[in-house]
Design a protein around this motif. Structure first.
Motif, PDB file in Angstrom:
ATOM      1  N   ILE A   1       0.838  -1.206   0.000  1.00 48.43           N
ATOM      2  CA  ILE A   1       0.000   0.000   0.000  1.00 48.43           C
ATOM      3  C   ILE A   1       0.868   1.250   0.000  1.00 48.43           C
ATOM      4  CG2 ILE A   1      -1.712   1.291   1.314  1.00 48.43           C
ATOM      5  CD1 ILE A   1      -2.616  -1.440   2.454  1.00 48.43           C
ATOM      6  N   SER A   2       1.914   1.212   0.809  1.00 45.33           N
ATOM      7  CA  SER A   2       2.810   2.362   0.911  1.00 45.33           C
ATOM      8  C   SER A   2       3.446   2.681  -0.448  1.00 45.33           C
ATOM      9  CB  SER A   2       3.890   2.068   1.968  1.00 45.33           C
ATOM     10  OG  SER A   2       4.653   3.216   2.221  1.00 45.33           O
ATOM     11  N   ASP A   3       3.891   1.647  -1.158  1.00 44.78           N
ATOM     12  CA  ASP A   3       4.489   1.853  -2.493  1.00 44.78           C
ATOM     13  C   ASP A   3       3.470   2.469  -3.457  1.00 44.78           C
ATOM     14  OD1 ASP A   3       6.794   0.743  -1.548  1.00 44.78           O
ATOM     15  OD2 ASP A   3       6.551  -1.190  -2.581  1.00 44.78           O
ATOM     16  N   PHE A   4       2.242   1.993  -3.370  1.00 41.46           N
ATOM     17  CA  PHE A   4       1.180   2.503  -4.239  1.00 41.46           C
ATOM     18  C   PHE A   4       0.891   3.975  -3.947  1.00 41.46           C
ATOM     19  CE2 PHE A   4      -3.437   3.346  -4.578  1.00 41.46           C
ATOM     20  CZ  PHE A   4      -3.617   3.185  -5.945  1.00 41.46           C
ATOM     21  N   LEU A   5       0.733   4.281  -2.657  1.00 45.94           N
ATOM     22  CA  LEU A   5       0.415   5.668  -2.285  1.00 45.94           C
ATOM     23  C   LEU A   5       1.554   6.604  -2.647  1.00 45.94           C
ATOM     24  CD1 LEU A   5      -1.289   5.254   1.221  1.00 45.94           C
ATOM     25  CD2 LEU A   5      -2.394   5.700  -0.994  1.00 45.94           C
ATOM     26  N   GLN A   6       2.783   6.133  -2.473  1.00 48.64           N
ATOM     27  CA  GLN A   6       3.925   6.985  -2.791  1.00 48.64           C
ATOM     28  C   GLN A   6       3.903   7.408  -4.255  1.00 48.64           C
ATOM     29  OE1 GLN A   6       7.905   5.676  -1.676  1.00 48.64           O
ATOM     30  NE2 GLN A   6       8.406   7.846  -1.664  1.00 48.64           N
ATOM     31  N   GLN A   7       3.509   6.487  -5.123  1.00 46.74           N
ATOM     32  CA  GLN A   7       3.454   6.825  -6.547  1.00 46.74           C
ATOM     33  C   GLN A   7       2.277   7.731  -6.871  1.00 46.74           C
ATOM     34  OE1 GLN A   7       4.105   3.411  -9.242  1.00 46.74           O
ATOM     35  NE2 GLN A   7       4.854   2.328  -7.438  1.00 46.74           N
ATOM     36  N   ARG A   8       1.235   7.676  -6.047  1.00 45.97           N
ATOM     37  CA  ARG A   8       0.050   8.484  -6.318  1.00 45.97           C
ATOM     38  C   ARG A   8       0.153   9.904  -5.747  1.00 45.97           C
ATOM     39  NH1 ARG A   8      -4.363   5.779  -8.635  1.00 45.97           N
ATOM     40  NH2 ARG A   8      -3.265   4.680 -10.256  1.00 45.97           N
ATOM     41  N   THR A   9       0.530   9.992  -4.479  1.00 48.34           N
ATOM     42  CA  THR A   9       0.501  11.310  -3.820  1.00 48.34           C
ATOM     43  C   THR A   9       1.750  11.586  -3.001  1.00 48.34           C
ATOM     44  OG1 THR A   9      -0.594  10.372  -1.873  1.00 48.34           O
ATOM     45  CG2 THR A   9      -2.017  11.286  -3.589  1.00 48.34           C
ATOM     46  N   GLY A  10       2.699  10.653  -2.986  1.00 44.39           N
ATOM     47  CA  GLY A  10       3.892  10.857  -2.162  1.00 44.39           C
ATOM     48  C   GLY A  10       3.686  10.499  -0.698  1.00 44.39           C
TER      49      GLY A  10
ATOM     50  N   VAL B   1      -6.867   4.629   4.076  1.00 46.80           N
ATOM     51  CA  VAL B   1      -5.949   4.493   2.941  1.00 46.80           C
ATOM     52  C   VAL B   1      -6.477   5.000   1.591  1.00 46.80           C
ATOM     53  CG1 VAL B   1      -4.892   2.713   1.466  1.00 46.80           C
ATOM     54  CG2 VAL B   1      -4.322   2.828   3.893  1.00 46.80           C
ATOM     55  N   PRO B   2      -7.717   4.636   1.176  1.00 43.88           N
ATOM     56  CA  PRO B   2      -8.131   5.069  -0.168  1.00 43.88           C
ATOM     57  C   PRO B   2      -8.079   6.593  -0.356  1.00 43.88           C
ATOM     58  CG  PRO B   2      -9.585   3.348   0.627  1.00 43.88           C
ATOM     59  CD  PRO B   2      -8.722   3.739   1.798  1.00 43.88           C
ATOM     60  N   LEU B   3      -8.367   7.348   0.705  1.00 41.91           N
ATOM     61  CA  LEU B   3      -8.350   8.807   0.551  1.00 41.91           C
ATOM     62  C   LEU B   3      -6.934   9.361   0.392  1.00 41.91           C
ATOM     63  CD1 LEU B   3     -11.251   9.758   2.939  1.00 41.91           C
ATOM     64  CD2 LEU B   3     -11.027  10.500   0.568  1.00 41.91           C
ATOM     65  N   PHE B   4      -5.940   8.663   0.964  1.00 38.89           N
ATOM     66  CA  PHE B   4      -4.564   9.159   0.799  1.00 38.89           C
ATOM     67  C   PHE B   4      -4.088   9.057  -0.647  1.00 38.89           C
ATOM     68  CE2 PHE B   4      -4.043   8.703   5.489  1.00 38.89           C
ATOM     69  CZ  PHE B   4      -3.674  10.018   5.720  1.00 38.89           C
ATOM     70  N   ALA B   5      -4.833   8.353  -1.500  1.00 38.25           N
ATOM     71  CA  ALA B   5      -4.496   8.318  -2.927  1.00 38.25           C
ATOM     72  C   ALA B   5      -5.054   9.535  -3.649  1.00 38.25           C
ATOM     73  CB  ALA B   5      -5.035   7.026  -3.548  1.00 38.25           C
ATOM     74  N   ASN B   6      -5.793  10.373  -2.937  1.00 35.90           N
ATOM     75  CA  ASN B   6      -6.386  11.579  -3.526  1.00 35.90           C
ATOM     76  C   ASN B   6      -5.467  12.787  -3.263  1.00 35.90           C
ATOM     77  OD1 ASN B   6      -7.917  14.156  -3.262  1.00 35.90           O
ATOM     78  ND2 ASN B   6      -9.592  12.878  -4.023  1.00 35.90           N
ATOM     79  N   PRO B   7      -4.976  13.437  -4.333  1.00 41.94           N
ATOM     80  CA  PRO B   7      -3.986  14.515  -4.147  1.00 41.94           C
ATOM     81  C   PRO B   7      -4.479  15.657  -3.247  1.00 41.94           C
ATOM     82  CG  PRO B   7      -4.136  13.889  -6.462  1.00 41.94           C
ATOM     83  CD  PRO B   7      -5.233  13.159  -5.761  1.00 41.94           C
ATOM     84  N   ALA B   8      -5.737  16.045  -3.380  1.00 43.44           N
ATOM     85  CA  ALA B   8      -6.232  17.154  -2.552  1.00 43.44           C
ATOM     86  C   ALA B   8      -6.269  16.746  -1.082  1.00 43.44           C
ATOM     87  CB  ALA B   8      -7.628  17.580  -3.019  1.00 43.44           C
ATOM     88  N   PHE B   9      -6.676  15.510  -0.829  1.00 35.13           N
ATOM     89  CA  PHE B   9      -6.730  15.025   0.547  1.00 35.13           C
ATOM     90  C   PHE B   9      -5.323  14.909   1.142  1.00 35.13           C
ATOM     91  CE2 PHE B   9      -6.745  11.759   3.816  1.00 35.13           C
ATOM     92  CZ  PHE B   9      -7.747  12.235   4.646  1.00 35.13           C
ATOM     93  N   ALA B  10      -4.378  14.470   0.303  1.00 38.11           N
ATOM     94  CA  ALA B  10      -2.996  14.332   0.772  1.00 38.11           C
ATOM     95  C   ALA B  10      -2.445  15.702   1.180  1.00 38.11           C
ATOM     96  CB  ALA B  10      -2.134  13.707  -0.326  1.00 38.11           C
ATOM     97  N   ASP B  11      -2.705  16.717   0.353  1.00 36.54           N
ATOM     98  CA  ASP B  11      -2.216  18.072   0.659  1.00 36.54           C
ATOM     99  C   ASP B  11      -2.836  18.596   1.949  1.00 36.54           C
ATOM    100  OD1 ASP B  11      -0.769  17.981  -1.650  1.00 36.54           O
ATOM    101  OD2 ASP B  11      -2.084  19.314  -2.787  1.00 36.54           O
ATOM    102  N   PHE B  12      -4.111  18.332   2.077  1.00 37.56           N
ATOM    103  CA  PHE B  12      -4.844  18.826   3.223  1.00 37.56           C
ATOM    104  C   PHE B  12      -4.365  18.167   4.522  1.00 37.56           C
ATOM    105  CE2 PHE B  12      -8.462  16.659   5.269  1.00 37.56           C
ATOM    106  CZ  PHE B  12      -9.139  17.669   5.913  1.00 37.56           C
TER     107      PHE B  12
END
Ligand code: HBI
Ligand code: FE
Length: 359
Positions: A146-155, A207-218
């Motif tokens: 999951i961590s590898d996936f999220l890193q590629q999506r939103t860091g 986890v699914p929301l951390f793949a969303n760039p706006a949510f990650a920034d927030f």
């Protein structure tokens, strides 16, 4: 009248609470409130089950030994643990179709510049999690995948943790786009109840929301605001986090949809928050005997920061934002309103906090 001299003097220098300056310094954040085991009190469904306690201890030990940069520990889950996951996964899945917010159910990624002429990449979130992260009814996904996936999506990346952390340490890590995630699972005796965060809550709620760039920034914004903040401000930020990331709601047309992980990972709280008329059974489960529905307030972080909340019953008061962007904007505004001795910024190239003095 005119301001007195003390009103216009800059804030006097002060000692600030310790905070991590580099992502490696998250290794120093070991002060979980529970020490990894003590949180199991008489109310915990696993309290009288020695085999469960031993297993929890085993998984918690992996998190305690983890150091930044290492591969995330993989856990070989037992059949019993997988059966618990399956029960939660199936029951929540059907409710998410109905009540989860759009940002949870679907994704869209910003494309590299050379791809701008193509259609934006978007679709259903769950198939992505199944394809890239091992989400399935009969498999508990591994944090590393999951961590590898999220890193590629939103860091964002995940870091294993032994249990509840102090609000300060938990929020500080978000500044580095790091999310602390438990890896053990709730007791099999009641798959639909846990008094503490567990892997179902993290993976199906957060986890699914951390793949969303706006949510990650927030999320990172709240993290940056917590660095070197006073204890009072950390408590305010923790309450804002509670009423948004954990128990927040979003309006979609006429409907109220689940946005917070505490709502998304609990079928009872989802019905309580999103159903037009929560059933009596639901209300009893959440110890809401008198109240028929939660009181919904429009999201106002200042108000949320002062609102008290129970942690053992359902939420009597909840906050509903007009959209994720609305929540993001209001929270950014709130973070800016806190008095800071300096403005921390995150440099992703060095994974370091850079500090600019307030003028
Ligand atoms: N620790 N592991 C963990 N997970 C959480 O969700 C969490 C926490 N510590 C504090 C906390 N949440 C709340 O105080 C938030 O409101 C910050
Ligand atoms: Fe949570």
């Amino acid at each position: 009248g005119l301001p007195g001299v003390y009103d216009v003097l800059p804030e006097t220098p002060r000692e600030v609470p310790w905070f991590p300056m580099n992502i490696r310094e998250l290794d120093l954040t070991v002060d979980t409130l529970d020490g990894g085991t003590e949180l199991i009190n008489e109310d915990h469904p696993g309290f009288n089950d020695p085999a469960y306690r031993e297993r929890r201890f085993e998984i918690v030990s992996l998190a305690k030994a983890y150091k930044h940069g290492e591969k995330l520990p993989r856990v070989r889950y037992t059949e019993q643990e997988t059966a618990t996951w399956q029960a939660v996964y199936e029951r929540l899945g059907s409710l998410h179709d109905k009540w989860a917010c759009r940002e949870y159910r679907s994704y869209s990624t910003s494309l590299p510049l050379y791809d701008l002429c193509r259609q934006p990449d978007e679709g259903e979130m769950l198939p992505q999690m199944e394809k890239y992260c091992g989400y399935a009814v009969n498999n508990i996904p591994q944090l590393g995948d999951i961590s590898d996936f999220l890193q590629q999506r939103t860091g964002f990346t995940l870091r294993p943790i032994s249990g509840l952390l102090s609000a300060r340490d938990f929020l500080n890590a978000l500044a580095f786009r790091v999310f602390y995630s438990t890896q053990y699972i709730r007791h099999h005796g009641n798959p639909f109840y846990t008094p503490e965060p567990d892997i179902c809550h993290e993976l199906l709620g957060h986890v699914p929301l951390f793949a969303n760039p706006a949510f990650a920034d927030f999320s990172q914004e709240i993290g940056l605001a917590s660095l070197a903040a006073t204890d009072e401000d950390v408590a305010k930020l923790a309450a804002v986090y509670w009423f948004t990331v954990e128990f927040g709601l979003l309006r979609e047309g006429e409907d109220v949809k689940a946005f917070g992980a505490g709502v998304l990972s609990s079928f009872g709280e989802m019905e309580w928050a999103c159903a037009d008329v929560p059933s009596q059974e639901c209300r009893e489960m959440g110890s809401m005997k008198e109240q028929l529905k939660p009181i919904l307030r429009p999201l106002d972080p200042l108000e949320a920061s002062k609102q008290e909340y129970p942690i053992t019953t359902y939420q009597p008061v909840m906050f509903c934002a007009e959209s994720l962007e609305d929540a993001e904007f209001r929270i950014a505004q709130f973070c800016d309103s806190l008095t800071r001795p300096f403005f921390p910024q995150y440099d992703p190239l060095t994974q370091t906090i850079r500090v600019t003095k307030a003028i």
